[in-house]
Design a protein around this motif. Structure first.
Motif, PDB file in Angstrom:
ATOM      1  N   ASP A  50       0.823  -1.214   0.000  1.00  0.00           N
ATOM      2  CA  ASP A  50       0.000   0.000   0.000  1.00  0.00           C
ATOM      3  C   ASP A  50       0.857   1.264   0.000  1.00  0.00           C
ATOM      4  OD1 ASP A  50       0.808  -0.103   2.651  1.00  0.00           O
ATOM      5  OD2 ASP A  50      -1.202  -0.131   3.480  1.00  0.00           O
ATOM      6  N   GLY A  51       1.922   1.274   0.793  1.00  0.00           N
ATOM      7  CA  GLY A  51       2.802   2.441   0.812  1.00  0.00           C
ATOM      8  C   GLY A  51       3.526   2.640  -0.507  1.00  0.00           C
ATOM      9  N   TYR A  52       3.976   1.540  -1.096  1.00  0.00           N
ATOM     10  CA  TYR A  52       4.670   1.610  -2.382  1.00  0.00           C
ATOM     11  C   TYR A  52       3.747   2.200  -3.457  1.00  0.00           C
ATOM     12  CZ  TYR A  52       6.710   0.065  -6.774  1.00  0.00           C
ATOM     13  OH  TYR A  52       7.209   0.029  -8.055  1.00  0.00           O
ATOM     14  N   ILE A  53       2.515   1.689  -3.512  1.00  0.00           N
ATOM     15  CA  ILE A  53       1.561   2.165  -4.524  1.00  0.00           C
ATOM     16  C   ILE A  53       1.225   3.632  -4.287  1.00  0.00           C
ATOM     17  CG2 ILE A  53      -0.815   1.931  -5.381  1.00  0.00           C
ATOM     18  CD1 ILE A  53      -0.538  -1.106  -4.832  1.00  0.00           C
ATOM     19  N   ALA A  54       1.001   4.007  -3.031  1.00  0.00           N
ATOM     20  CA  ALA A  54       0.649   5.401  -2.722  1.00  0.00           C
ATOM     21  C   ALA A  54       1.764   6.356  -3.146  1.00  0.00           C
ATOM     22  CB  ALA A  54       0.351   5.549  -1.234  1.00  0.00           C
ATOM     23  N   ARG A  55       3.007   5.992  -2.860  1.00  0.00           N
ATOM     24  CA  ARG A  55       4.128   6.864  -3.239  1.00  0.00           C
ATOM     25  C   ARG A  55       4.320   6.889  -4.752  1.00  0.00           C
ATOM     26  NH1 ARG A  55       5.904   4.377   1.324  1.00  0.00           N
ATOM     27  NH2 ARG A  55       7.028   2.790   0.166  1.00  0.00           N
ATOM     28  N   ARG A  56       4.227   5.743  -5.376  1.00  0.00           N
ATOM     29  CA  ARG A  56       4.448   5.653  -6.822  1.00  0.00           C
ATOM     30  C   ARG A  56       3.390   6.436  -7.599  1.00  0.00           C
ATOM     31  NH1 ARG A  56       7.548   2.395 -10.295  1.00  0.00           N
ATOM     32  NH2 ARG A  56       6.548   2.099 -12.296  1.00  0.00           N
ATOM     33  N   ARG A  57       2.142   6.344  -7.153  1.00  0.00           N
ATOM     34  CA  ARG A  57       1.045   7.038  -7.835  1.00  0.00           C
ATOM     35  C   ARG A  57       0.840   8.459  -7.314  1.00  0.00           C
ATOM     36  NH1 ARG A  57      -3.947   2.745  -8.226  1.00  0.00           N
ATOM     37  NH2 ARG A  57      -2.927   1.240  -9.583  1.00  0.00           N
ATOM     38  N   ARG A  58       1.653   8.845  -6.341  1.00  0.00           N
ATOM     39  CA  ARG A  58       1.492  10.154  -5.678  1.00  0.00           C
ATOM     40  C   ARG A  58       0.058  10.289  -5.164  1.00  0.00           C
ATOM     41  NH1 ARG A  58       5.072  11.596  -9.997  1.00  0.00           N
ATOM     42  NH2 ARG A  58       7.046  12.318  -9.128  1.00  0.00           N
ATOM     43  N   ASP A  59      -0.382   9.240  -4.497  1.00  0.00           N
ATOM     44  CA  ASP A  59      -1.753   9.159  -3.996  1.00  0.00           C
ATOM     45  C   ASP A  59      -1.749   8.989  -2.483  1.00  0.00           C
ATOM     46  OD1 ASP A  59      -4.447   9.232  -4.338  1.00  0.00           O
ATOM     47  OD2 ASP A  59      -4.643   7.254  -5.253  1.00  0.00           O
ATOM     48  N   VAL A  60      -0.848   9.725  -1.823  1.00  0.00           N
ATOM     49  CA  VAL A  60      -0.729   9.669  -0.369  1.00  0.00           C
ATOM     50  C   VAL A  60      -1.844  10.524   0.238  1.00  0.00           C
ATOM     51  CG1 VAL A  60       0.752  10.215   1.597  1.00  0.00           C
ATOM     52  CG2 VAL A  60       1.755   9.313  -0.515  1.00  0.00           C
ATOM     53  N   THR A  61      -2.570   9.946   1.199  1.00  0.00           N
ATOM     54  CA  THR A  61      -3.672  10.669   1.843  1.00  0.00           C
ATOM     55  C   THR A  61      -3.427  10.751   3.345  1.00  0.00           C
ATOM     56  OG1 THR A  61      -4.974   8.672   2.250  1.00  0.00           O
ATOM     57  CG2 THR A  61      -5.314   9.787   0.118  1.00  0.00           C
ATOM     58  N   THR A  62      -4.106  11.673   3.994  1.00  0.00           N
ATOM     59  CA  THR A  62      -4.019  11.781   5.445  1.00  0.00           C
ATOM     60  C   THR A  62      -4.545  10.507   6.085  1.00  0.00           C
ATOM     61  OG1 THR A  62      -4.280  14.168   5.314  1.00  0.00           O
ATOM     62  CG2 THR A  62      -4.749  13.149   7.436  1.00  0.00           C
ATOM     63  N   PHE A  63      -5.634   9.972   5.542  1.00  0.00           N
ATOM     64  CA  PHE A  63      -6.188   8.713   6.047  1.00  0.00           C
ATOM     65  C   PHE A  63      -5.126   7.625   6.001  1.00  0.00           C
ATOM     66  CE2 PHE A  63      -8.081   4.561   5.284  1.00  0.00           C
ATOM     67  CZ  PHE A  63      -8.976   4.457   6.332  1.00  0.00           C
ATOM     68  N   GLY A  64      -4.435   7.505   4.889  1.00  0.00           N
ATOM     69  CA  GLY A  64      -3.401   6.486   4.748  1.00  0.00           C
ATOM     70  C   GLY A  64      -2.248   6.687   5.708  1.00  0.00           C
ATOM     71  N   LYS A  65      -1.837   7.939   5.897  1.00  0.00           N
ATOM     72  CA  LYS A  65      -0.743   8.231   6.823  1.00  0.00           C
ATOM     73  C   LYS A  65      -1.092   7.821   8.247  1.00  0.00           C
ATOM     74  CE  LYS A  65       1.101  12.274   4.425  1.00  0.00           C
ATOM     75  NZ  LYS A  65       1.291  13.719   4.561  1.00  0.00           N
ATOM     76  N   LEU A  66      -2.355   8.010   8.610  1.00  0.00           N
ATOM     77  CA  LEU A  66      -2.780   7.666   9.967  1.00  0.00           C
ATOM     78  C   LEU A  66      -3.111   6.182  10.119  1.00  0.00           C
ATOM     79  CD1 LEU A  66      -5.123  10.704  10.692  1.00  0.00           C
ATOM     80  CD2 LEU A  66      -2.843  10.303  11.626  1.00  0.00           C
ATOM     81  N   MET A  67      -3.846   5.643   9.160  1.00  0.00           N
ATOM     82  CA  MET A  67      -4.370   4.288   9.304  1.00  0.00           C
ATOM     83  C   MET A  67      -3.367   3.198   8.963  1.00  0.00           C
ATOM     84  SD  MET A  67      -7.212   4.636  10.692  1.00  0.00           S
ATOM     85  CE  MET A  67      -7.797   2.955  10.623  1.00  0.00           C
ATOM     86  N   ASP A  68      -2.425   3.459   8.067  1.00  0.00           N
ATOM     87  CA  ASP A  68      -1.466   2.419   7.688  1.00  0.00           C
ATOM     88  C   ASP A  68      -0.664   1.922   8.890  1.00  0.00           C
ATOM     89  OD1 ASP A  68       0.027   0.752   5.775  1.00  0.00           O
ATOM     90  OD2 ASP A  68       1.665   2.119   6.268  1.00  0.00           O
ATOM     91  N   PRO A  69      -0.022   2.810   9.666  1.00  0.00           N
ATOM     92  CA  PRO A  69       0.714   2.302  10.823  1.00  0.00           C
ATOM     93  C   PRO A  69      -0.207   1.703  11.886  1.00  0.00           C
ATOM     94  CG  PRO A  69       0.965   4.695  10.655  1.00  0.00           C
ATOM     95  CD  PRO A  69       0.189   4.234   9.462  1.00  0.00           C
ATOM     96  N   LEU A  70      -1.413   2.246  12.014  1.00  0.00           N
ATOM     97  CA  LEU A  70      -2.358   1.696  12.977  1.00  0.00           C
ATOM     98  C   LEU A  70      -2.778   0.280  12.578  1.00  0.00           C
ATOM     99  CD1 LEU A  70      -4.090   2.107  15.488  1.00  0.00           C
ATOM    100  CD2 LEU A  70      -5.861   3.051  14.003  1.00  0.00           C
ATOM    101  N   ALA A  71      -3.028   0.080  11.291  1.00  0.00           N
ATOM    102  CA  ALA A  71      -3.403  -1.255  10.797  1.00  0.00           C
ATOM    103  C   ALA A  71      -2.278  -2.257  11.058  1.00  0.00           C
ATOM    104  CB  ALA A  71      -3.735  -1.197   9.307  1.00  0.00           C
ATOM    105  N   ASP A  72      -1.044  -1.826  10.864  1.00  0.00           N
ATOM    106  CA  ASP A  72       0.106  -2.699  11.123  1.00  0.00           C
ATOM    107  C   ASP A  72       0.149  -3.116  12.589  1.00  0.00           C
ATOM    108  OD1 ASP A  72       0.717  -2.070   8.515  1.00  0.00           O
ATOM    109  OD2 ASP A  72       2.321  -0.677   9.032  1.00  0.00           O
ATOM    110  N   LYS A  73      -0.048  -2.154  13.466  1.00  0.00           N
ATOM    111  CA  LYS A  73       0.013  -2.439  14.896  1.00  0.00           C
ATOM    112  C   LYS A  73      -1.132  -3.346  15.337  1.00  0.00           C
ATOM    113  CE  LYS A  73       2.573   1.746  15.980  1.00  0.00           C
ATOM    114  NZ  LYS A  73       3.434   1.444  14.888  1.00  0.00           N
ATOM    115  N   VAL A  74      -2.326  -3.095  14.826  1.00  0.00           N
ATOM    116  CA  VAL A  74      -3.481  -3.936  15.177  1.00  0.00           C
ATOM    117  C   VAL A  74      -3.241  -5.369  14.699  1.00  0.00           C
ATOM    118  CG1 VAL A  74      -5.937  -4.327  14.704  1.00  0.00           C
ATOM    119  CG2 VAL A  74      -5.131  -2.041  15.271  1.00  0.00           C
ATOM    120  N   LEU A  75      -2.703  -5.523  13.511  1.00  0.00           N
ATOM    121  CA  LEU A  75      -2.416  -6.857  12.967  1.00  0.00           C
ATOM    122  C   LEU A  75      -1.424  -7.614  13.853  1.00  0.00           C
ATOM    123  CD1 LEU A  75      -2.694  -8.889  10.556  1.00  0.00           C
ATOM    124  CD2 LEU A  75      -0.727  -7.717   9.550  1.00  0.00           C
TER     125      LEU A  75
END
Length: 191
Positions: A50-75
């Motif tokens: 998800d991070g690779y795609i967001a950076r490559r497509r320049r599609d980084v969102t505030t939601f992604g910045k917040l939820m990506d690390p949270l999703a990792d920790k919950v997992l």
């Protein structure tokens, strides 16, 4: 509103995978370990993707910045707690990892308040890879062979070291930011 793009969908799928993994491990699910291992592996794969795609497509969102690390920790936390519950992992190991994850999340919040962004270091990325590999191995092998036990301890060591690195790095970055602000010329006064 959640911006629907591929990276955010992958992050949400990682969150949705958590209860599937927990039920597969703790429930009376036929072939539960295999199902949990497969879903965990796919969820872990989406972490980097998800991070690779967001950076490559320049599609980084505030939601992604917040939820990506949270999703990792919950997992990771859900899998660790499940493995402790099954007696496959010592509770102290899970607590060291969970405490570090929560502490670093807190440190990042403190840094953000100071206007400092702490990016993931290579040590943090190594820690994540070791944790994911160790959890996956603990799901697959029951009982765990010696090599898996060694992997778990290496993951714990990397977790502790990267936590210390974040702590001392944060102190240094905040001090540098304060020094930079002190050196900056004052904005002109309005008449």
């Amino acid at each position: 509103m959640v911006p629907l793009n591929l990276p955010n969908v992958l992050t949400l799928l990682r969150i949705v995978a958590v209860p599937v993994i927990v039920v597969a491990l703790l429930g009376e699910t036929p072939n539960g370990d295999a199902l949990a291992a497969g879903v965990f592996a796919l969820a872990a794969l989406t972490d980097g993707l998800d991070g690779y795609i967001a950076r490559r497509r320049r599609d980084v969102t505030t939601f992604g910045k917040l939820m990506d690390p949270l999703a990792d920790k919950v997992l990771i936390i859900a899998a660790l707690v499940s493995l402790v519950s099954l007696g496959r992992l010592a509770a102290w190991v899970a607590m060291v990892i969970i405490a570090r994850e929560l502490a670093v999340t807190g440190l990042r919040a403190v840094a953000a308040e100071q206007g400092v962004v702490i990016a993931a270091s290579w040590l943090g990325k190594l820690k994540t890879a070791l944790q994911i590999t160790a959890v996956f191995a603990l799901i697959i092998w029951n009982p765990a062979p010696l090599a898996v036990d060694v992997l778990v301890y290496v993951a714990v060591a990397a977790t502790a070291i990267s936590g210390a690195d974040y702590f001392f790095g944060l102190r240094r970055r905040i001090a540098e930011e304060r020094a930079s602000r002190a050196r900056a010329p004052a904005p002109p006064e309005r008449a």
